[in-house]
Design a protein around this motif. Structure first.
Motif, PDB file in Angstrom:
ATOM      1  N   ASP A 166       2.040   1.026  -9.529  1.00  0.00           N
ATOM      2  CA  ASP A 166       0.859   0.514  -9.816  1.00  0.00           C
ATOM      3  C   ASP A 166       1.144  -0.936  -9.638  1.00  0.00           C
TER       4      ASP A 166
ATOM      5  N   HIS B 140       2.092   1.887  -3.313  1.00  0.00           N
ATOM      6  CA  HIS B 140       1.029   2.254  -4.289  1.00  0.00           C
ATOM      7  C   HIS B 140       0.785   3.868  -3.921  1.00  0.00           C
ATOM      8  N   SER B 141       0.535   4.213  -2.720  1.00  0.00           N
ATOM      9  CA  SER B 141       0.183   5.498  -2.426  1.00  0.00           C
ATOM     10  C   SER B 141       1.316   6.549  -2.631  1.00  0.00           C
ATOM     11  N   HIS B 142       2.345   6.071  -1.766  1.00  0.00           N
ATOM     12  CA  HIS B 142       3.455   7.216  -1.700  1.00  0.00           C
ATOM     13  C   HIS B 142       4.521   7.211  -2.845  1.00  0.00           C
TER      14      HIS B 142
ATOM     15  N   LYS C  62       3.728   5.805  -6.046  1.00  0.00           N
ATOM     16  CA  LYS C  62       2.864   5.859  -7.117  1.00  0.00           C
ATOM     17  C   LYS C  62       3.259   4.605  -8.264  1.00  0.00           C
TER      18      LYS C  62
ATOM     19  N   ASP D   7       0.773  -1.461  -0.062  1.00  0.00           N
ATOM     20  CA  ASP D   7      -0.068   0.040   0.022  1.00  0.00           C
ATOM     21  C   ASP D   7       0.622   1.263  -0.044  1.00  0.00           C
TER      22      ASP D   7
END
Length: 307
Positions: free
Chosen positions: A43, A37-39, A41, A34
């Motif tokens: 995919d 994905h979030s920090h 970027k 996660d």
């Protein structure tokens, strides 16, 4: 697990922060995925490709970073199978940071021992250089193991040694595919470095990487060709040895069959009872003649059926 490293005095120094110049994500769990994905970027497809051992090497160009899938050799642990495995790792590179995503923490082992590391680009190129030399080290081990297997095979002719040679040959095929795809990645990285006006030292090091990778690829191809010829020769040699053994067994059977026939005839109590009133020098020749006639009739019938 997340390992963070800062670049101090030309070497990697472990730190505890998420904005370090070099970060290693080894077998990331759900929370770490996660975070990627979030920090950062990254995919889901790119993350899955980085952890997939069957993924093909490639490089993706983005406005602010590069993403590489790199094929690397796994550490050889020995064992009876003599199999050398290949795995993948993901490299997310930007001018200020390098992220390494792998199934273990070995990709950064040995990085920084050859040259000082001042930027994340230095870490990236040194990591690729160490991986190519890891391949070369494994090829030397494969050559030594192959020589030892040849000696064992010549002494014992066991199937186990032939299976081990098959495993080594299969490992070489995986190495050839990995080195070929890595070579394509290096070529595209060289073109990108020239377009983005990387320093001359970095471009020269990429050129050296391409040469080293090509040499390693050619060496693996030669070993694979030699191994294929050796396996074919060993298989033929094993077949010839088996044929010679069967020939010897056949000769032994030919020697003992007449003796068994004479012993069987002489040991038949029913025949002696039925010919009790006939001299033995008459009954036994008649019995042998009947056997020869029966054998001749069977041979004649078999020939007729075979036509």
């Amino acid at each position: 697990m997340i390992n963070s490293f800062a670049l101090n005095h030309g070497a990697l120094q472990r730190v505890e922060r998420l904005d370090a110049e070099v970060m290693l994500f080894s077998d990331p769990d759900a929370a770490e995925r996660d975070l990627l994905h979030s920090h950062f970027k990254l995919d889901e497809h790119a993350l899955a490709s980085a952890l997939d051992p069957d993924e093909v090497s490639r490089i993706e160009f983005h406005p602010d970073h590069l993403f590489l899938i790199w094929k690397r050799p796994e550490n050889y642990s020995g064992g009876g199978s003599l199999a050398f495995e290949v795995s993948s790792c993901g490299l997310l590179f930007s001018p200020g940071q390098l992220l390494v995503i792998a199934t273990d923490d070995t990709p950064l082992h040995g990085v920084g021992t050859r040259q000082p590391l001042n930027t994340p680009l230095d870490v990236l190129l040194d990591l690729l250089f160490n991986n190519i030399h890891h391949y070369l080290g494994h090829l030397k081990v494969i050559k030594l193991v192959a020589r030892e297997l040849q000696q064992k095979f010549n002494a014992s002719m066991q199937n186990q040694h032939l299976v081990q040679m098959f495993n080594l040959s299969e490992s070489l095929i995986y190495y050839i595919n990995a080195l070929h795809s890595n070579g394509a990645v290096l070529t595209r990285l060289r073109n990108h470095a020239e377009k983005q006006h990387f320093g001359s030292e970095a471009i020269g090091l990429i050129d050296d990487l391409i040469i080293e990778n090509n040499q390693c690829y050619k060496q693996a191809e030669i070993y694979s060709t030699v191994f294929s010829g050796l396996i074919d020769a060993r298989g033929n040699l094993m077949n010839n040895s088996m044929n010679n053994l069967l020939r010897k067994l056949t000769l032994i059977n030919v020697v003992f069959l007449p003796l068994n026939l004479i012993a069987s005839i002489g040991g038949m109590s029913e025949f002696s009872m039925m010919t009790a009133g006939t001299p033995w020098w008459v009954s036994y020749p008649l019995f042998l003649a009947a056997m020869l006639l029966g054998a001749g009739g069977m041979l004649f019938g078999l020939r007729r059926l075979a036509k």
